[in-house]
Scaffold this motif. Structure first.
Motif, short mmCIF file in Angstrom:
data_model
loop_
_atom_site.label_atom_id
_atom_site.label_comp_id
_atom_site.label_asym_id
_atom_site.label_seq_id
_atom_site.Cartn_x
_atom_site.Cartn_y
_atom_site.Cartn_z
N UNK A 143 0.88 -1.17 -0.53
CA UNK A 143 -0.45 -0.07 -0.05
C UNK A 143 0.96 1.23 -0.12
N UNK A 144 1.75 1.70 0.86
CA UNK A 144 3.18 2.67 0.22
C UNK A 144 3.40 2.03 -0.51
N UNK A 145 3.76 1.39 -1.08
CA UNK A 145 4.50 1.17 -2.50
C UNK A 145 3.31 2.52 -3.48
N UNK A 146 2.63 1.39 -3.41
CA UNK A 146 1.46 1.99 -4.64
C UNK A 146 0.92 3.45 -4.50
N UNK A 147 0.89 3.91 -2.99
CA UNK A 147 0.97 5.38 -2.87
C UNK A 147 1.75 6.24 -3.43
N UNK A 148 3.20 5.76 -3.55
CA UNK A 148 4.55 6.55 -3.74
C UNK A 148 4.25 6.62 -5.55
N UNK A 149 3.79 5.74 -5.88
CA UNK A 149 3.46 5.75 -7.23
C UNK A 149 2.61 6.81 -8.10
#
Length: 584
Positions: free
Chosen positions: A9-15
């Motif tokens: 979830x954190x990494x997708x948010x960084x997209x």
């Protein structure tokens, strides 16, 4: 970042992707597969009805619908791919930018523990995995829900019993197959990730350290290590083959069961007159297209699992404190005199053996210092510690009284490592890595100062000539001169140079001597610390420190005192280990 949140979830948010565009791409994907289902249903009706030889006008609407669904299927699929891949590529570019920014501003503790191949895998393949989770993980799930619901509703409108059978078979194919596929991958995912990182790391060691490995006779050992890593990767992948095969078999079995159920249930209904014979063909053949949507779910589940593991590895790089500093770096010659001071310093890689012990030194603008020792003694580790990229094993390293730790990397100090990167761009842009406002005139002056003027003039486009990364139009000596010119163009008043004249065939001693002349040389007004394994060219240093093979200080003093007692010969030879051997 919030530590308890799912790393994916954190990494997708960084997209930083637009969820409105994700929804639009999902709708177009569902439209494409929905057109395929509608095409199968209309085609089945058209073929069955045509067998009854009705008037041609009775079939005209169905014939037009077949053409329409055939066209919209391809058109909507193209639009879906265009939208989804644009989302993924933009998101991956944004994520890489944020990772590079956090790596530049954050703590280097985690970064310095990684081998180059592992770091390359994280900012390369792992970022791709995060981008793929949107296109190949989340969107297929949304498409499958929409298309499956529509297919069941369509079939139930003609024959409710067949609709219920299709729903049950779609549920089995859409739930059991992905669960089996995820289980197969989960059992081997972590081992596979580690094996791939090991293969990447060892391969880069061979590529970048080939000459040194050949000289030290370690090439066969590293090749054996690469072979072992590849075998471990193959074993990890084989362990998931059996459950993956079962997962692959679920889909065709569920499809066949749905078709057979429709035939078994529909035939008696047709005989009894409750189901039109033409609609029986629709009921039996439509499930063949309906399962195309859920066929993507096993791969989507695997993608989410792999992306979560990639996200964990990426968040290990991104999470952590950022460097905050209000220190202003004085430009050379403006009167700023930062002092780099080390006291009772002992250096070591995290978890590794001590390489230097009890070293004291001072470096300030206008002073030059040379450290001489055999390869593998820990000279590179010392420079990384002085630059704040490695924490001292013991003792202190300070810049103007502030600890030069990895979290407060001192911008007054600049390190030019022996393996510093030459980018696949022009000579001028490679020099602008040090300072973005370097003019062509300044670039030419810096290249001339390090003896690279003739080479620059011989290039076909001069400063605009494109160089390959570590190859193409640049030799080892020319590469080293380019890196030195980059260091001289930077703003840092204190320069740490790792083997600055290695691979320089002609004028190496003169080049080193000019770098150490801080009163009138190219590094005028700066502090220069050079590590080398040779004594030639050090006559202009203010102080020379000579190290023993065990890392202890053999002697230190002025060039007159040191060079008067020592012959200017190399302190390492073909039998010495490669320079980077002290690094794990």
């Amino acid at each position: 970042m919030t530590p308890h949140r799912d790393p994916l979830v954190q990494a997708v948010h960084l997209l930083d992707i637009s969820w409105r565009r994700v929804a639009l791409a999902t709708v177009t994907g569902a439209g494409a597969l929905g057109s395929a289902v509608a095409l199968a249903a209309v085609s089945a009706w058209l073929i069955a009805r045509a067998s009854q030889m009705p008037p041609v006008m009775t079939l005209s609407m169905a014939a037009v619908a077949v053409r329409m669904f055939g066209i919209t299927r391809g058109l909507l699929r193209y639009l879906e791919r265009l939208l989804s891949h644009d989302l993924a590529l933009r998101g991956m570019a944004t994520l890489r930018t944020r990772i590079y920014t956090r790596l530049a501003d954050g703590s280097a503790d985690t970064l310095m523990r990684l081998r180059r191949g592992d770091l390359l895998a994280r900012v390369g393949a792992d970022v791709d995995m995060i981008g793929d989770v949107v296109v190949r993980g989340l969107m297929p799930l949304g498409v499958a829900l929409v298309v499956s619901t529509g297919s069941v509703a369509l079939l139930a409108a003609f024959f409710p019993a067949a609709g219920l059978a299709l729903a049950a078979c779609l549920l089995v194919a859409g739930a059991v197959a992905p669960l089996l596929a995820v289980h197969a991958v989960r059992t081997v995912q972590r081992d596979t990730a580690r094996a791939r990182a090991e293969v990447s790391a060892v391969s880069l060691t061979l590529l970048h350290g080939g000459p040194e490995l050949t000289v030290s006779g370690r090439t066969d050992d590293v090749l054996a290590e690469l072979d072992a890593a590849e075998r471990a990767l193959a074993r990890a992948e084989d362990r998931g083959a059996a459950p993956a095969a079962v997962a692959a078999a679920v889909l065709p079995l569920a499809t066949g069961l749905a078709v057979l159920s429709a035939l078994v249930l529909g035939t008696p209904a047709t005989t009894a007159g409750t189901l039109d014979p033409v609609l029986l063909a629709v009921v039996v053949l439509t499930p063949l297209a309906a399962f195309e949507a859920v066929s993507l779910l096993p791969a989507a589940g695997v993608q989410v699992l792999r992306s979560r593991e990639a996200a964990r590895r990426i968040m290990e790089l991104v999470d952590g404190p950022t460097t905050t500093t209000d220190e202003t770096v004085p430009a050379p010659g403006t009167g700023g005199r930062p002092v780099l001071r080390a006291r009772d310093l002992r250096c070591a890689w995290p978890g590794g053996r001590s390489l230097l012990d009890g070293l004291d030194l001072d470096l300030e603008p206008g002073r030059s210092l040379a450290i001489v020792g055999p390869s593998g003694v820990g000279k590179t580790t010392l420079l990384l510690t002085l630059a704040g990229l490695l924490p001292p094993a013991s003792g202190t390293v300070e810049v103007d009284g502030r600890p030069a730790t990895a979290r407060s990397r001192p911008p007054a100090v600049s390190l030019t490592a022996e393996d510093a990167h030459v980018f696949d761009t022009t000579v001028l842009e490679n020099l602008r890595v040090a300072r973005g406002d370097v003019t062509p005139a300044q670039a030419r002056a810096a290249m001339a100062a390090v003896g690279a003027g003739p080479w620059l003039e011989a290039l076909p486009l001069g400063l605009d000539t494109v160089l390959g990364s570590d190859a193409g139009r640049i030799s080892g000596g020319e590469r080293r001169r380019l890196l030195l010119a980059r260091a001289l163009l930077g703003p840092s008043p204190l320069l740490l140079l790792d083997e600055p004249t290695e691979h320089v065939d002609e004028g190496a001693a003169d080049l080193l001597a000019s770098l150490l002349r801080t009163d009138d040389g190219p590094a005028v007004g700066r502090g220069v610390l050079v590590v080398t394994h040779r004594l030639d060219g050090l006559e202009h240093a203010d102080e020379i420190i000579v190290l023993e093979p065990d890392g202890s200080v053999r002697e230190r003093g002025s060039p007159r005192a040191i060079l008067g007692r020592s012959a200017p010969t190399a302190t390492s030879g073909p039998g010495a280990p490669p320079e980077g051997e002290d690094r794990p």
